[in-house]
Design a protein around this motif. Structure first.
Motif, mmCIF file in Angstrom:
data_model
loop_
_atom_site.group_PDB
_atom_site.id
_atom_site.type_symbol
_atom_site.label_atom_id
_atom_site.label_comp_id
_atom_site.label_asym_id
_atom_site.label_seq_id
_atom_site.Cartn_x
_atom_site.Cartn_y
_atom_site.Cartn_z
ATOM 1 N N LEU A 47 -5.652 -0.091 2.405
ATOM 2 C CA LEU A 47 -4.836 -0.348 3.795
ATOM 3 C C LEU A 47 -3.248 -0.500 3.549
ATOM 4 O O LEU A 47 -2.427 0.098 4.258
ATOM 5 C CB LEU A 47 -5.231 -1.764 4.342
ATOM 6 C CG LEU A 47 -6.453 -1.763 5.234
ATOM 7 C CD1 LEU A 47 -6.755 -3.251 5.807
ATOM 8 C CD2 LEU A 47 -6.350 -0.914 6.663
ATOM 9 N N ILE A 48 -2.961 -0.871 2.137
ATOM 10 C CA ILE A 48 -1.564 -0.797 1.880
ATOM 11 C C ILE A 48 -1.071 0.462 1.855
ATOM 12 O O ILE A 48 -0.210 0.911 2.202
ATOM 13 C CB ILE A 48 -1.364 -1.684 0.614
ATOM 14 C CG1 ILE A 48 -1.809 -3.286 0.915
ATOM 15 C CG2 ILE A 48 -0.095 -1.681 -0.119
ATOM 16 C CD1 ILE A 48 -1.833 -3.951 -0.463
ATOM 17 N N GLY A 49 -1.948 1.359 1.083
ATOM 18 C CA GLY A 49 -1.610 2.783 1.067
ATOM 19 C C GLY A 49 -1.500 3.438 2.325
ATOM 20 O O GLY A 49 -0.386 4.320 2.684
ATOM 21 N N ILE A 50 -2.476 3.229 3.177
ATOM 22 C CA ILE A 50 -2.016 3.947 4.613
ATOM 23 C C ILE A 50 -1.308 3.463 5.427
ATOM 24 O O ILE A 50 -0.165 4.303 5.873
ATOM 25 C CB ILE A 50 -3.595 3.708 5.221
ATOM 26 C CG1 ILE A 50 -4.397 4.581 4.505
ATOM 27 C CG2 ILE A 50 -3.409 4.213 6.996
ATOM 28 C CD1 ILE A 50 -6.073 4.194 5.117
ATOM 29 N N SER A 51 -0.758 2.054 5.339
ATOM 30 C CA SER A 51 0.325 1.536 5.921
ATOM 31 C C SER A 51 1.580 2.106 5.246
ATOM 32 O O SER A 51 2.595 2.321 6.201
ATOM 33 C CB SER A 51 0.176 -0.053 5.738
ATOM 34 O OG SER A 51 -0.961 -0.510 6.476
ATOM 35 N N GLY A 52 1.590 2.392 4.148
ATOM 36 C CA GLY A 52 2.665 2.622 3.603
ATOM 37 C C GLY A 52 3.112 4.270 3.959
ATOM 38 O O GLY A 52 4.191 4.672 4.116
ATOM 39 N N LYS A 53 2.069 4.949 4.166
ATOM 40 C CA LYS A 53 2.255 6.530 4.765
ATOM 41 C C LYS A 53 2.748 6.400 6.003
ATOM 42 O O LYS A 53 3.638 7.003 6.532
ATOM 43 C CB LYS A 53 1.108 7.148 4.566
ATOM 44 C CG LYS A 53 0.507 7.337 3.236
ATOM 45 C CD LYS A 53 -0.603 8.474 3.494
ATOM 46 C CE LYS A 53 -1.164 8.488 1.875
ATOM 47 N NZ LYS A 53 -2.375 9.090 1.706
ATOM 48 N N ALA A 54 2.030 5.327 6.787
ATOM 49 C CA ALA A 54 2.689 5.364 8.373
ATOM 50 C C ALA A 54 4.148 4.742 8.370
ATOM 51 O O ALA A 54 5.166 5.372 9.109
ATOM 52 C CB ALA A 54 1.761 4.289 9.049
ATOM 53 N N ARG A 55 4.563 3.864 7.406
ATOM 54 C CA ARG A 55 6.097 3.592 7.373
ATOM 55 C C ARG A 55 7.114 4.632 6.999
ATOM 56 O O ARG A 55 7.965 4.885 7.412
ATOM 57 C CB ARG A 55 6.262 2.450 6.318
ATOM 58 C CG ARG A 55 5.510 1.089 6.714
ATOM 59 C CD ARG A 55 5.602 0.155 5.642
ATOM 60 N NE ARG A 55 7.040 -0.402 5.622
ATOM 61 C CZ ARG A 55 7.602 -0.880 4.353
ATOM 62 N NH1 ARG A 55 6.761 -0.481 3.267
ATOM 63 N NH2 ARG A 55 8.716 -1.025 4.414
ATOM 64 N N GLU A 56 6.663 5.407 6.029
ATOM 65 C CA GLU A 56 7.280 6.667 5.821
ATOM 66 C C GLU A 56 7.433 7.628 6.793
ATOM 67 O O GLU A 56 8.642 8.078 7.011
ATOM 68 C CB GLU A 56 6.466 7.384 4.487
ATOM 69 C CG GLU A 56 6.785 6.732 3.205
ATOM 70 C CD GLU A 56 6.043 7.510 2.188
ATOM 71 O OE1 GLU A 56 5.549 8.587 2.452
ATOM 72 O OE2 GLU A 56 5.753 6.883 0.915
#
Length: 80
Positions: A47-56
């Motif tokens: 979830l942290i990785g996926i959220s990071g991609k969305a933020r980018e």
């Protein structure tokens, strides 16, 4: 019959005193606390990785805490 359930919450970190959009999810069917905890760690990391991609994609630099995801979890033993 007893089983372990995983309760996960995801929300975005914001200004002190402000809580944004807590999104709880429940995953049931674990046969042990250890299996539940292992799943919690794996799911949280993804979830942290996926959220990071969305933020980018939204143009938020990855080295800031603005709108960072916060993930909390707890494994509960319930009787059905």
């Amino acid at each position: 019959m007893n089983e372990w359930i995983l309760v996960l919450t995801l929300h975005l970190i914001s200004a002190p005193g402000e809580v944004r959009d807590i999104s709880p999810q429940i995953v049931s069917g674990f046969t042990s606390k250890q299996n539940c905890e292992n799943a919690a760690v794996s799911i949280s990391e993804r979830l942290i990785g996926i959220s990071g991609k969305a933020r980018e994609r939204q143009g938020i630099p990855s080295n800031t805490s603005k709108s960072s995801p916060a993930i909390n979890y707890e494994c509960l033993n319930i009787r059905k």
